[in-house]
Design an enzyme around this catalytic site. Structure first.
Site, PDB file in Angstrom:
ATOM      1  N   CYS A 129     -72.849  -2.244  -3.466  1.00  0.00           N
ATOM      2  CA  CYS A 129     -72.928  -3.677  -3.777  1.00  0.00           C
ATOM      3  C   CYS A 129     -72.502  -4.568  -2.606  1.00  0.00           C
ATOM      4  CB  CYS A 129     -72.092  -3.989  -5.014  1.00  0.00           C
ATOM      5  SG  CYS A 129     -70.548  -3.080  -5.115  1.00  0.00           S
ATOM      6  N   HIS A 242     -68.678 -10.492  -6.003  1.00  0.00           N
ATOM      7  CA  HIS A 242     -67.998 -10.078  -4.774  1.00  0.00           C
ATOM      8  C   HIS A 242     -68.147 -11.189  -3.725  1.00  0.00           C
ATOM      9  CE1 HIS A 242     -67.508  -6.240  -6.522  1.00  0.00           C
ATOM     10  NE2 HIS A 242     -68.283  -5.500  -5.754  1.00  0.00           N
TER      11      HIS A 242
HETATM   12  N1  LIG Z   1     -70.297  -1.920 -11.122  1.00  0.00           N
HETATM   13  C1  LIG Z   1     -70.906  -2.237  -9.990  1.00  0.00           C
HETATM   14  O1  LIG Z   1     -70.806  -3.371  -9.484  1.00  0.00           O
HETATM   15  C2  LIG Z   1     -71.737  -1.218  -9.285  1.00  0.00           C
HETATM   16  C3  LIG Z   1     -72.485  -1.633  -8.187  1.00  0.00           C
HETATM   17  C4  LIG Z   1     -73.268  -0.712  -7.525  1.00  0.00           C
HETATM   18  C5  LIG Z   1     -73.283   0.588  -7.959  1.00  0.00           C
HETATM   19  N2  LIG Z   1     -72.544   0.970  -9.035  1.00  0.00           N
HETATM   20  C6  LIG Z   1     -72.623   2.374  -9.454  1.00  0.00           C
HETATM   21  O2  LIG Z   1     -73.220   2.478 -10.740  1.00  0.00           O
HETATM   22  C7  LIG Z   1     -72.619   3.559 -11.460  1.00  0.00           C
HETATM   23  C8  LIG Z   1     -72.115   3.073 -12.810  1.00  0.00           C
HETATM   24  O3  LIG Z   1     -71.255   1.982 -12.661  1.00  0.00           O
HETATM   25  P1  LIG Z   1     -70.770   1.106 -13.901  1.00  0.00           P
HETATM   26  O4  LIG Z   1     -70.032  -0.011 -13.292  1.00  0.00           O
HETATM   27  O5  LIG Z   1     -71.892   0.827 -14.821  1.00  0.00           O
HETATM   28  O6  LIG Z   1     -69.745   2.122 -14.621  1.00  0.00           O
HETATM   29  P2  LIG Z   1     -69.282   2.185 -16.159  1.00  0.00           P
HETATM   30  O7  LIG Z   1     -69.270   0.854 -16.799  1.00  0.00           O
HETATM   31  O8  LIG Z   1     -68.015   2.963 -16.150  1.00  0.00           O
HETATM   32  O9  LIG Z   1     -70.431   3.055 -16.877  1.00  0.00           O
HETATM   33  C9  LIG Z   1     -70.634   4.416 -16.564  1.00  0.00           C
HETATM   34  C10 LIG Z   1     -71.885   4.908 -17.259  1.00  0.00           C
HETATM   35  O10 LIG Z   1     -72.113   6.262 -16.865  1.00  0.00           O
HETATM   36  C11 LIG Z   1     -72.243   7.067 -18.043  1.00  0.00           C
HETATM   37  N3  LIG Z   1     -71.779   8.425 -17.793  1.00  0.00           N
HETATM   38  C12 LIG Z   1     -70.541   8.815 -17.399  1.00  0.00           C
HETATM   39  N4  LIG Z   1     -70.487  10.166 -17.307  1.00  0.00           N
HETATM   40  C13 LIG Z   1     -71.721  10.621 -17.637  1.00  0.00           C
HETATM   41  C14 LIG Z   1     -72.300  11.908 -17.737  1.00  0.00           C
HETATM   42  N5  LIG Z   1     -71.602  13.033 -17.467  1.00  0.00           N
HETATM   43  N6  LIG Z   1     -73.597  12.019 -18.105  1.00  0.00           N
HETATM   44  C15 LIG Z   1     -74.320  10.913 -18.398  1.00  0.00           C
HETATM   45  N7  LIG Z   1     -73.831   9.642 -18.338  1.00  0.00           N
HETATM   46  C16 LIG Z   1     -72.539   9.515 -17.949  1.00  0.00           C
HETATM   47  C17 LIG Z   1     -71.399   6.369 -19.068  1.00  0.00           C
HETATM   48  O11 LIG Z   1     -71.758   6.804 -20.357  1.00  0.00           O
HETATM   49  P3  LIG Z   1     -70.680   6.792 -21.589  1.00  0.00           P
HETATM   50  O12 LIG Z   1     -70.679   5.372 -22.092  1.00  0.00           O
HETATM   51  O13 LIG Z   1     -71.286   7.737 -22.559  1.00  0.00           O
HETATM   52  O14 LIG Z   1     -69.367   7.224 -21.051  1.00  0.00           O
HETATM   53  C18 LIG Z   1     -71.769   4.919 -18.792  1.00  0.00           C
HETATM   54  O15 LIG Z   1     -73.029   4.625 -19.354  1.00  0.00           O
HETATM   55  C19 LIG Z   1     -71.566   4.137 -10.534  1.00  0.00           C
HETATM   56  O16 LIG Z   1     -72.162   5.211  -9.817  1.00  0.00           O
HETATM   57  C20 LIG Z   1     -71.250   3.022  -9.598  1.00  0.00           C
HETATM   58  O17 LIG Z   1     -70.777   3.463  -8.350  1.00  0.00           O
HETATM   59  C21 LIG Z   1     -71.784   0.102  -9.703  1.00  0.00           C
END
Ligand SMILES: NC(=O)c1ccc[n+]([C@@H]2O[C@H](COP(=O)([O-])OP(=O)(O)OC[C@H]3O[C@@H](n4cnc5c(N)ncnc54)[C@H](OP(=O)(O)O)[C@@H]3O)[C@@H](O)[C@H]2O)c1
Length: 350
Positions: A129, A242
């Site tokens: 990001c 950010h």
């Molecule tokens: N937040 C940001 O600004 C941002 C920006 C760029 C990239 N990212 C990337 O995007 C990803 C997710 O971020 P987020 O902020 O959305 O996190 P989050 O709110 O913690 O959500 C995580 C997601 O991943 C799922 N998950 C976790 N373990 C899993 C597994 N073993 N198999 C299948 N699904 C699984 C969770 O499902 P459950 O609900 O079932 O646990 C949930 O849907 C990360 O890789 C992060 O680095 C995030």
């Protein structure tokens, strides 16, 4: 018009929820949508285009018949399931850090290097990001006057860490205001009313991995391996958006007015730059917007070829879901989804 079978891995997370919103808002041509998460969320119901859709556990068979798989379920899940999805015939757009620096995986910001999508092997990586917003603001200037050095300090919102971090900031803020003590779970220290100069793990060179992503990813996206970059990434008690203070050294002098003129026409950028009326980008007002906001453009007093600026975007939209959906739109527009002469390489052992 062709319609595509789309899967979201990580649909229940912050980025996954934003994926759904962005697909709806941009009328992405979908014939079906498949919402995937961990076994914890299996059976949960979410709405897509006013229709209830059941969340399923992510398993290898989830990707059979899928055209486009959007991944935001963490690096471990991506590492395991993205190659399986690609081998099943889907084009994967992965939000995690798992494949970003893989030499066979394009790392794409559509305003900058959409042509790189063409050499994909079934997986396309979405940048970090903090990298996305920096390159959207800097690349238009770099094209006119090549950048030699960047020093960037970030002020990153807790939503960048996922839904657990939103909960942590909310809980801690209430506890502090009620005179109670806090116990950190997500971060190493209290985040409410505090700032933490630690995002991701520390590397041997003293930088954090987040800081190093800014260095490596910027060079890969801009095809500029010789730009010198130094970053300090800081977590701040902001929910979404950010911010970055960026100090740039160009090859030649660039005036603030010239930079403003270029950025006023740059794709994805919105200028908010009038100090007289305290007009500058802020995370609170950038949240839920698509643009990368730029302001505080001024000469860098420490270098004759230098400029300094302040850049803000919604980390969940342009920093994650929107950029990935824009990549999907490019694939569809250029018909790069199932090139007939192409067999995906298996990237599974990266
Ligand atoms: N937040 C940001 O600004 C941002 C920006 C760029 C990239 N990212 C990337 O995007 C990803 C997710 O971020 P987020 O902020 O959305 O996190 P989050 O709110 O913690 O959500 C995580 C997601 O991943 C799922 N998950 C976790 N373990 C899993 C597994 N073993 N198999 C299948 N699904 C699984 C969770 O499902 P459950 O609900 O079932 O646990 C949930 O849907 C990360 O890789 C992060 O680095 C995030």
């Amino acid at each position: 018009m062709m319609e595509y079978r789309v899967a979201i891995a990580g649909a229940t997370g912050l980025v996954g929820q934003e994926f759904i919103k962005v697909l709806e808002q941009r009328n992405f041509p979908m014939s079906s949508i498949h919402l995937l998460a961990s076994d914890r969320s299996a059976g949960k119901k979410l709405f897509v285009n006013h229709q209830e859709v059941e969340v399923k556990e992510t398993v290898p068979e989830s990707f059979k018949g899928i055209d486009i798989a959007l991944f935001s379920a963490g690096a471990e899940t991506s590492r395991h399931f993205s190659p399986i999805a690609a081998q099943s015939g889907a084009v994967v757009i992965d939000n995690s850090s798992a494949f970003r620096m893989h030499s066979e995986v394009p790392l794409v910001v559509p305003e900058i290097n959409p042509e790189d999508i063409k050499w994909h092997n079934g997986i396309i990586a979405n940048p970090n990001c903090s990298t996305i917003q920096m390159v959207v603001a800097l690349y238009p200037l770099h094209k006119v006057n090549p950048i030699k050095r960047i020093v960037v300090d970030t002020y990153q919102a807790v939503s960048g860490t996922g839904s657990a971090a939103i909960e942590e900031l909310t809980t801690q803020a209430k506890q502090v205001l009620n005179g109670q003590s806090t116990i950190p779970h997500v971060y190493p220290h209290q985040i409410a009313f505090n700032v933490l100069p630690e995002i991701d793990v520390f590397l041997d060179n003293g930088y954090t991995k987040e800081e190093w992503k800014l260095v490596e990813e910027t060079r890969k996206i801009m095809h500029a391996s010789d730009i010198a970059i130094s970053a300090t990434c800081v977590r701040v008690p902001v929910f979404t958006g950010h911010s970055e203070a960026i100090h740039i050294e160009f090859s030649r002098v660039m005036s603030p007015d010239e930079a403003r003129h270029i950025l006023a026409q740059a794709p994805g950028v919105k200028l908010l730059d009038d100090p007289i009326i305290s007009l500058y980008p802020q995370p609170w007002s950038a949240a839920s917007s698509d643009e990368v906001f730029v302001g505080r453009i001024r000469r860098d007093a420490s270098h004759p070829n230098g400029l300094t600026m302040w850049v803000v975007t919604d980390n969940l939209r342009k920093g994650a879901a929107l950029n990935a959906v824009q990549i999907a739109e490019e694939i569809v527009k250029r018909d790069w989804i199932h090139p007939e002469d192409k067999k995906w390489k298996n990237l599974g052992d990266y």
